[in-house]
Motif scaffolding. Structure first.
Motif, PDB file in Angstrom:
ATOM      1  N   ILE A 161       0.724  -1.203   0.029  1.00 31.72           N
ATOM      2  CA  ILE A 161      -0.013   0.010   0.111  1.00 31.72           C
ATOM      3  C   ILE A 161       0.755   1.340  -0.179  1.00 31.72           C
ATOM      4  N   LEU A 162       1.993   1.210   0.777  1.00 33.38           N
ATOM      5  CA  LEU A 162       2.960   2.516   0.472  1.00 33.38           C
ATOM      6  C   LEU A 162       3.446   2.691  -0.483  1.00 33.38           C
ATOM      7  N   ARG A 163       4.034   1.591  -1.431  1.00 33.75           N
ATOM      8  CA  ARG A 163       4.365   1.398  -2.474  1.00 33.75           C
ATOM      9  C   ARG A 163       3.103   2.290  -3.420  1.00 33.75           C
ATOM     10  N   ASN A 164       2.370   1.635  -3.410  1.00 37.26           N
ATOM     11  CA  ASN A 164       1.307   2.271  -4.455  1.00 37.26           C
ATOM     12  C   ASN A 164       0.905   3.637  -4.140  1.00 37.26           C
ATOM     13  N   VAL A 165       0.894   4.299  -2.831  1.00 38.92           N
ATOM     14  CA  VAL A 165       0.749   5.622  -2.653  1.00 38.92           C
ATOM     15  C   VAL A 165       1.609   6.471  -3.447  1.00 38.92           C
ATOM     16  N   PHE A 166       3.152   6.114  -3.060  1.00 35.09           N
ATOM     17  CA  PHE A 166       4.281   6.679  -3.475  1.00 35.09           C
ATOM     18  C   PHE A 166       4.439   6.739  -5.008  1.00 35.09           C
ATOM     19  N   GLU A 167       4.002   5.695  -5.570  1.00 36.57           N
ATOM     20  CA  GLU A 167       4.098   5.610  -7.134  1.00 36.57           C
ATOM     21  C   GLU A 167       3.222   5.952  -7.818  1.00 36.57           C
ATOM     22  N   HIS A 168       1.651   6.209  -7.331  1.00 37.08           N
ATOM     23  CA  HIS A 168       0.829   6.566  -8.326  1.00 37.08           C
ATOM     24  C   HIS A 168       0.164   8.052  -7.854  1.00 37.08           C
ATOM     25  N   SER A 169       0.105   8.238  -6.509  1.00 39.93           N
ATOM     26  CA  SER A 169      -1.034   9.105  -6.143  1.00 39.93           C
ATOM     27  C   SER A 169      -0.507  10.668  -6.269  1.00 39.93           C
ATOM     28  N   LEU A 202      -4.778   6.298 -12.666  1.00 39.90           N
ATOM     29  CA  LEU A 202      -4.791   5.361 -13.597  1.00 39.90           C
ATOM     30  C   LEU A 202      -4.886   6.076 -15.012  1.00 39.90           C
ATOM     31  N   ALA A 203      -5.394   7.310 -14.787  1.00 37.81           N
ATOM     32  CA  ALA A 203      -5.571   7.958 -16.308  1.00 37.81           C
ATOM     33  C   ALA A 203      -4.192   8.111 -16.866  1.00 37.81           C
ATOM     34  N   LYS A 204      -3.101   8.140 -16.068  1.00 36.50           N
ATOM     35  CA  LYS A 204      -1.876   8.509 -16.801  1.00 36.50           C
ATOM     36  C   LYS A 204      -1.498   7.440 -17.809  1.00 36.50           C
ATOM     37  N   ASN A 205      -2.182   6.267 -17.855  1.00 31.75           N
ATOM     38  CA  ASN A 205      -2.011   5.321 -18.680  1.00 31.75           C
ATOM     39  C   ASN A 205      -3.269   5.313 -19.529  1.00 31.75           C
ATOM     40  N   PRO A 206      -3.103   5.536 -20.737  1.00 34.03           N
ATOM     41  CA  PRO A 206      -4.054   5.799 -21.912  1.00 34.03           C
ATOM     42  C   PRO A 206      -5.188   4.664 -21.843  1.00 34.03           C
ATOM     43  N   SER A 207      -4.721   3.489 -21.615  1.00 31.58           N
ATOM     44  CA  SER A 207      -5.607   2.238 -21.480  1.00 31.58           C
ATOM     45  C   SER A 207      -6.808   2.304 -20.436  1.00 31.58           C
ATOM     46  N   PRO A 223      -5.706  -7.470 -11.335  1.00 34.27           N
ATOM     47  CA  PRO A 223      -4.261  -7.903 -11.759  1.00 34.27           C
ATOM     48  C   PRO A 223      -3.637  -7.011 -12.867  1.00 34.27           C
ATOM     49  N   GLY A 224      -2.713  -6.505 -12.744  1.00 35.58           N
ATOM     50  CA  GLY A 224      -1.944  -5.904 -13.857  1.00 35.58           C
ATOM     51  C   GLY A 224      -2.448  -4.449 -14.550  1.00 35.58           C
ATOM     52  N   VAL A 225      -3.406  -3.801 -13.498  1.00 38.32           N
ATOM     53  CA  VAL A 225      -3.876  -2.528 -14.005  1.00 38.32           C
ATOM     54  C   VAL A 225      -3.048  -1.480 -13.257  1.00 38.32           C
ATOM     55  N   SER A 226      -2.387  -0.829 -13.937  1.00 39.96           N
ATOM     56  CA  SER A 226      -1.453   0.382 -13.327  1.00 39.96           C
ATOM     57  C   SER A 226      -1.587   1.563 -14.295  1.00 39.96           C
ATOM     58  N   GLY A 227      -1.375   2.881 -13.562  1.00 46.53           N
ATOM     59  CA  GLY A 227      -1.312   3.964 -14.268  1.00 46.53           C
ATOM     60  C   GLY A 227       0.009   4.353 -15.018  1.00 46.53           C
ATOM     61  N   ASN A 228       0.990   3.236 -14.753  1.00 48.05           N
ATOM     62  CA  ASN A 228       2.414   3.531 -15.205  1.00 48.05           C
ATOM     63  C   ASN A 228       2.552   2.860 -16.590  1.00 48.05           C
ATOM     64  N   ILE A 229       2.615   3.328 -17.706  1.00 49.84           N
ATOM     65  CA  ILE A 229       2.456   2.634 -18.907  1.00 49.84           C
ATOM     66  C   ILE A 229       3.584   1.669 -19.095  1.00 49.84           C
ATOM     67  N   ARG A 230       4.676   1.782 -18.290  1.00 46.05           N
ATOM     68  CA  ARG A 230       5.825   0.875 -18.288  1.00 46.05           C
ATOM     69  C   ARG A 230       5.645  -0.422 -17.287  1.00 46.05           C
ATOM     70  N   PRO A 237      13.472  -5.624  -9.310  1.00 42.32           N
ATOM     71  CA  PRO A 237      12.480  -6.002  -8.511  1.00 42.32           C
ATOM     72  C   PRO A 237      11.440  -5.406  -7.795  1.00 42.32           C
ATOM     73  N   TRP A 238      11.831  -4.064  -7.962  1.00 45.19           N
ATOM     74  CA  TRP A 238      10.850  -3.005  -7.021  1.00 45.19           C
ATOM     75  C   TRP A 238       9.972  -2.534  -8.544  1.00 45.19           C
ATOM     76  N   ARG A 239       9.977  -2.736  -9.555  1.00 49.52           N
ATOM     77  CA  ARG A 239       9.474  -1.955 -10.836  1.00 49.52           C
ATOM     78  C   ARG A 239       7.789  -2.287 -10.443  1.00 49.52           C
ATOM     79  N   ASN A 240       7.204  -1.421 -10.948  1.00 46.40           N
ATOM     80  CA  ASN A 240       5.713  -1.157 -10.943  1.00 46.40           C
ATOM     81  C   ASN A 240       5.167  -2.259 -11.923  1.00 46.40           C
ATOM     82  N   THR A 241       4.354  -2.939 -11.481  1.00 49.06           N
ATOM     83  CA  THR A 241       3.698  -4.183 -12.464  1.00 49.06           C
ATOM     84  C   THR A 241       1.999  -3.944 -12.326  1.00 49.06           C
ATOM     85  N   GLY A 242       1.531  -3.335 -11.074  1.00 44.12           N
ATOM     86  CA  GLY A 242      -0.103  -3.259 -11.399  1.00 44.12           C
ATOM     87  C   GLY A 242      -0.563  -4.301 -10.469  1.00 44.12           C
ATOM     88  N   TYR A 243      -0.025  -5.208  -9.535  1.00 45.80           N
ATOM     89  CA  TYR A 243      -0.330  -6.244  -9.042  1.00 45.80           C
ATOM     90  C   TYR A 243      -0.397  -5.930  -7.428  1.00 45.80           C
TER      91      TYR A 243
END
Length: 336
Positions: A161-169, A202-207, A223-230, A237-243
């Motif tokens: 949850i902490l990762r999600n906050v600081f990666e996306h919010s 999530l809107a940062k990702n066109p999908s 699963p797999g849903v992320s605002g990060n297009i990459r 190992p710490w890359r964003n994957t939407g999981y």
């Protein structure tokens, strides 16, 4: 402008009642002053306490010209000790992070992005490592141990949850509060931020261009849903994957329940049960609730959730269909 208006808090501070109170609170028109009545005997659970504090904080920001008063706040020593009142600006009790924790609770504290970045820089590690250490430290306070299934599950869930906050919010700060009731076999963790919210993230990702907060909230837990297009790309190992949110809500639902709200939507998940809850929150709030008597080996559980997620992601347009990051698949100690 009207004269002072009295605002009564809900008698029972459940996640749903506090979320609805936030809607009612922010719908109030302007007044010369507001009197918040905190009542007499009332239980302040960790998540409801930090969510309520954020609603009151935002309300004060939205009415800068009004006078604010409080009554009956002296009746709530536990909330004062936990930092509730000073979190939203009432000069009573401890400030966030001031009170020492105990073997059963973590008082409200602020976690800032800048502090995590500074710690990572000094140690020459990724910020994910400092988030991991913070989550492990909080888990150790609640469990009074550094090993075991409960410690591992809490560390994993808080970390994600902490990762999600600081990666996306885009939030620079979040507030966390938690408590463990060993005799009841229950643990509750509340995490709230005032960032851009799930839909904008999530809107940062066109999908993932959703028209409503409800749609985005349901999608974010898939699963797999992320605002990060990459998402899913690279070998870090710490890359964003939407999981992260997917794995965490699966853990809670398997042995407890999970609640999340953002914008005008809230969602309660318990087992196979889903319940929509009204909300009016700038940012995102997450409640993790675990029945510790239902916990099984986390390693096996995560592996099973991951396999389910990969299968489900193949049916979601725009989702990362490869693999969750190492961090979102297993315990960090496995790849350190």
């Amino acid at each position: 402008m009207t004269s002072s208006r009295v605002v009564q808090l809900p008698q029972k501070l459940t996640p749903a009642s506090v979320s609805k109170f936030g809607c009612d609170l922010h719908a109030l028109g302007p007044a010369g002053g507001f009197v918040f009545d905190f009542g007499h005997q009332r239980w302040f659970p960790p998540f409801s306490m930090v969510l309520l504090a954020m609603h009151l904080r935002r309300f004060r920001e939205r009415h800068p010209q009004a006078e604010f008063y409080a009554r009956n706040f002296e009746n709530h020593g536990y909330a004062a000790h936990m930092g509730f009142f000073k979190t939203f600006g009432l000069d009573h009790g401890n400030a966030p992070g001031e009170a020492l924790g105990s073997p059963t609770h973590v008082p409200i504290q602020s976690i800032r992005r800048s502090e995590l970045v500074e710690q990572a820089s000094k140690a020459y590690v990724e910020i994910g490592v400092t988030i991991e250490k913070k989550a492990a430290s909080l888990s150790s306070i609640l469990t009074q141990t550094e090993t075991g299934i409960l410690h591992d599950t809490l560390t994993y869930s808080i970390r994600e949850i902490l990762r999600n906050v600081f990666e996306h919010s885009d939030a620079e700060e979040l507030f966390i509060c938690a408590q463990h009731w060993p005799s009841r076999h229950e643990v509750e963790v509340g995490i709230v931020d005032a960032g851009i919210g799930i839909r904008a993230g999530l809107a940062k990702n066109p999908s993932f261009q959703f028209e409503t907060d409800r749609e985005s909230l349901h999608a974010a837990l898939m699963p797999g849903v992320s605002g990060n297009i990459r998402a899913g790309k690279g070998s870090d190992p710490w890359r964003n994957t939407g999981y992260g949110l997917y794995m965490t809500n699966r853990i809670c639902r398997a042995g407890g329940c999970f609640f999340i709200c953002s914008g005008d939507a809230g969602l309660w998940l318990e087992g196979k049960r889903k319940l929509d809850v009204p909300s009016d929150l700038r940012g995102t709030a997450v409640r993790l609730f675990l029945d510790t008597s239902q916990l099984v080996d986390l390693r096996d559980r995560l592996a099973g959730f991951h396999k389910d997620g990969i299968r489900a992601a193949r049916e979601i347009r725009g989702a990362n269909r490869s693999y969750a990051s190492a961090a979102s698949q297993m315990l960090t100690r496995d790849f350190r």
